[in-house]
Design a protein around this motif. Sequence first.
Motif, PDB file in Angstrom:
ATOM      1  N   THR A  58       6.562  -0.237  11.288  1.00 54.29           N
ATOM      2  CA  THR A  58       5.686   0.782  10.889  1.00 54.29           C
ATOM      3  C   THR A  58       6.415   1.672  10.039  1.00 54.29           C
ATOM      4  N   THR A  59       5.466   2.650   9.328  1.00 57.12           N
ATOM      5  CA  THR A  59       6.438   3.459   8.313  1.00 57.12           C
ATOM      6  C   THR A  59       6.864   4.589   9.287  1.00 57.12           C
ATOM      7  N   ASP A  60       6.605   4.771  10.325  1.00 58.29           N
ATOM      8  CA  ASP A  60       7.271   5.878  11.118  1.00 58.29           C
ATOM      9  C   ASP A  60       8.775   5.278  11.512  1.00 58.29           C
ATOM     10  N   GLY A 110       7.673   1.055   0.444  1.00 56.45           N
ATOM     11  CA  GLY A 110       7.865  -0.087   0.912  1.00 56.45           C
ATOM     12  C   GLY A 110       8.247  -0.612   2.462  1.00 56.45           C
ATOM     13  N   GLY A 111       8.278   0.500   3.144  1.00 51.82           N
ATOM     14  CA  GLY A 111       8.443   0.434   4.471  1.00 51.82           C
ATOM     15  C   GLY A 111       9.874  -0.070   4.540  1.00 51.82           C
ATOM     16  N   THR A 112      10.094  -0.863   5.837  1.00 53.38           N
ATOM     17  CA  THR A 112      11.606  -1.290   6.097  1.00 53.38           C
ATOM     18  C   THR A 112      11.818  -2.455   5.178  1.00 53.38           C
ATOM     19  N   GLY A 113      10.580  -3.089   4.587  1.00 52.11           N
ATOM     20  CA  GLY A 113      10.660  -4.232   3.979  1.00 52.11           C
ATOM     21  C   GLY A 113      10.408  -5.566   4.955  1.00 52.11           C
ATOM     22  N   ASN A 114      10.271  -5.078   6.284  1.00 56.02           N
ATOM     23  CA  ASN A 114      10.151  -6.361   7.410  1.00 56.02           C
ATOM     24  C   ASN A 114       8.804  -5.987   7.647  1.00 56.02           C
ATOM     25  N   PRO A 115       8.151  -7.353   8.153  1.00 59.04           N
ATOM     26  CA  PRO A 115       6.652  -7.148   8.704  1.00 59.04           C
ATOM     27  C   PRO A 115       7.065  -6.712  10.137  1.00 59.04           C
ATOM     28  N   ALA A 136       0.763  -1.213   0.005  1.00 61.55           N
ATOM     29  CA  ALA A 136       0.183  -0.108   0.101  1.00 61.55           C
ATOM     30  C   ALA A 136       0.844   1.229  -0.106  1.00 61.55           C
ATOM     31  N   THR A 137       2.026   1.196   0.793  1.00 54.46           N
ATOM     32  CA  THR A 137       2.909   2.359   0.708  1.00 54.46           C
ATOM     33  C   THR A 137       3.518   2.662  -0.555  1.00 54.46           C
ATOM     34  N   VAL A 138       3.694   1.570  -1.385  1.00 53.90           N
ATOM     35  CA  VAL A 138       4.260   1.639  -2.734  1.00 53.90           C
ATOM     36  C   VAL A 138       3.120   2.407  -3.802  1.00 53.90           C
TER      37      VAL A 138
HETATM   38  N1  UDP Z   1       4.377  -2.005   7.471  1.00 54.28           N
HETATM   39  C1  UDP Z   1       5.157  -3.004   7.596  1.00 54.28           C
HETATM   40  N2  UDP Z   1       6.571  -2.969   7.893  1.00 54.28           N
HETATM   41  C2  UDP Z   1       7.056  -1.538   7.615  1.00 54.28           C
HETATM   42  C3  UDP Z   1       6.337  -0.587   7.355  1.00 54.28           C
HETATM   43  C4  UDP Z   1       4.901  -1.001   7.137  1.00 54.28           C
HETATM   44  O1  UDP Z   1       4.792  -4.293   7.638  1.00 54.28           O
HETATM   45  O2  UDP Z   1       8.305  -1.398   7.661  1.00 54.28           O
HETATM   46  C5  UDP Z   1       2.928  -2.211   6.938  1.00 54.28           C
HETATM   47  C6  UDP Z   1       2.165  -2.514   8.288  1.00 54.28           C
HETATM   48  O3  UDP Z   1       1.237  -3.566   8.049  1.00 54.28           O
HETATM   49  C7  UDP Z   1       1.528  -1.235   8.443  1.00 54.28           C
HETATM   50  C8  UDP Z   1       1.247  -0.901   6.918  1.00 54.28           C
HETATM   51  O4  UDP Z   1       2.654  -1.366   6.361  1.00 54.28           O
HETATM   52  O5  UDP Z   1       0.448  -1.156   9.195  1.00 54.28           O
HETATM   53  C9  UDP Z   1       1.076   0.533   6.736  1.00 54.28           C
HETATM   54  O6  UDP Z   1       1.972   1.542   7.331  1.00 54.28           O
HETATM   55  P1  UDP Z   1       1.702   2.348   8.483  1.00 54.28           P
HETATM   56  O7  UDP Z   1       0.638   1.925   9.403  1.00 54.28           O
HETATM   57  O8  UDP Z   1       2.874   2.927   9.250  1.00 54.28           O
HETATM   58  O9  UDP Z   1       1.156   3.661   7.813  1.00 54.28           O
HETATM   59  P2  UDP Z   1       0.252   5.002   8.208  1.00 54.28           P
HETATM   60  O10 UDP Z   1      -0.088   4.810   9.707  1.00 54.28           O
HETATM   61  O11 UDP Z   1       1.617   5.949   8.286  1.00 54.28           O
HETATM   62  O12 UDP Z   1      -0.720   5.382   7.311  1.00 54.28           O
END
Ligand code: UDP
Length: 236
Positions: free
Chosen positions: A139-141, A131-136, A78-80
């Motif tokens: 978070t994107t934070d 794609g975040g960190t690439g790991n489950p 989704a981040t992609v």
């Molecule tokens: N995610 C992940 N690993 C990461 C970054 C993100 O698995 O390194 C997944 C996780 O499921 C997360 C989703 O991507 O819920 C979306 O990211 P996030 O919730 O951080 O988005 P935001 O809250 O900023 O919209």
Amino acid sequence: MVKYKRILLKLSGEALMGNDKYGINTDILNSYAQQIKEVADLGVEIGIVIGGGNIFRGLSGVSKGFDRVKGDQMGMLATVINSLALQSAIEGAGGKAKVFTATKMEPVGELYTKAKVLEGFKQGFVAIIAGGTGNPFFTTDTASALRGVEIEAEVLLKGTRVDGVYTADPEKDKNAVKFDEITFTDAYEKKLKVMDLTAFTMCSENNLPILVFDMNTPGNLNKVVTGEKIGTLVKN
Ligand code: UDP
């Protein structure tokens, strides 16, 4: 004169929804793109990490019966999607942007390396690191803290709908007061929500200040990089 020459901008997926219930609000997207282009034109090197919460979050998948790892992978994808939308909008505004991905996804984006991002900066590209960190289980934070430290950004700008860090949730408590500046230690002791703790610790340990500001007001990103005092600065 700019205050920061290299920044990592974190945009939440949720903010990208605007007042919609799901997905990408094009007014918000274009407003972000315009603000980013303006700051890039000042010569600021910009890395961007976008969330995916407007499309899918791993944890909410779990409550619907998804495997957590699969759900997180869906969240990272989704981040992609958001990153490609932002790239397209920046290009539409006349700017230059490249998408880098944490895992191999060519030709959607180039596989992320620090060296490629720095090379892109030299050529005047905004680097959207997807794609975040690439790991489950991250978070994107956390991805934004990691990438910010990696690319040696001077500050992590957390662009949200709220204009800073408050003593309480300003949408729920009328008496909530905004901090102009606070240390990582004070923010931790007061249990203030700046970013999730993994991201927060990573920034603190690597001395990367976080500036929380309202990105939904056009012109604010410019104010931040030119040193106008808006938002809340969290530092050691
Ligand atoms: N995610 C992940 N690993 C990461 C970054 C993100 O698995 O390194 C997944 C996780 O499921 C997360 C989703 O991507 O819920 C979306 O990211 P996030 O919730 O951080 O988005 P935001 O809250 O900023 O919209």
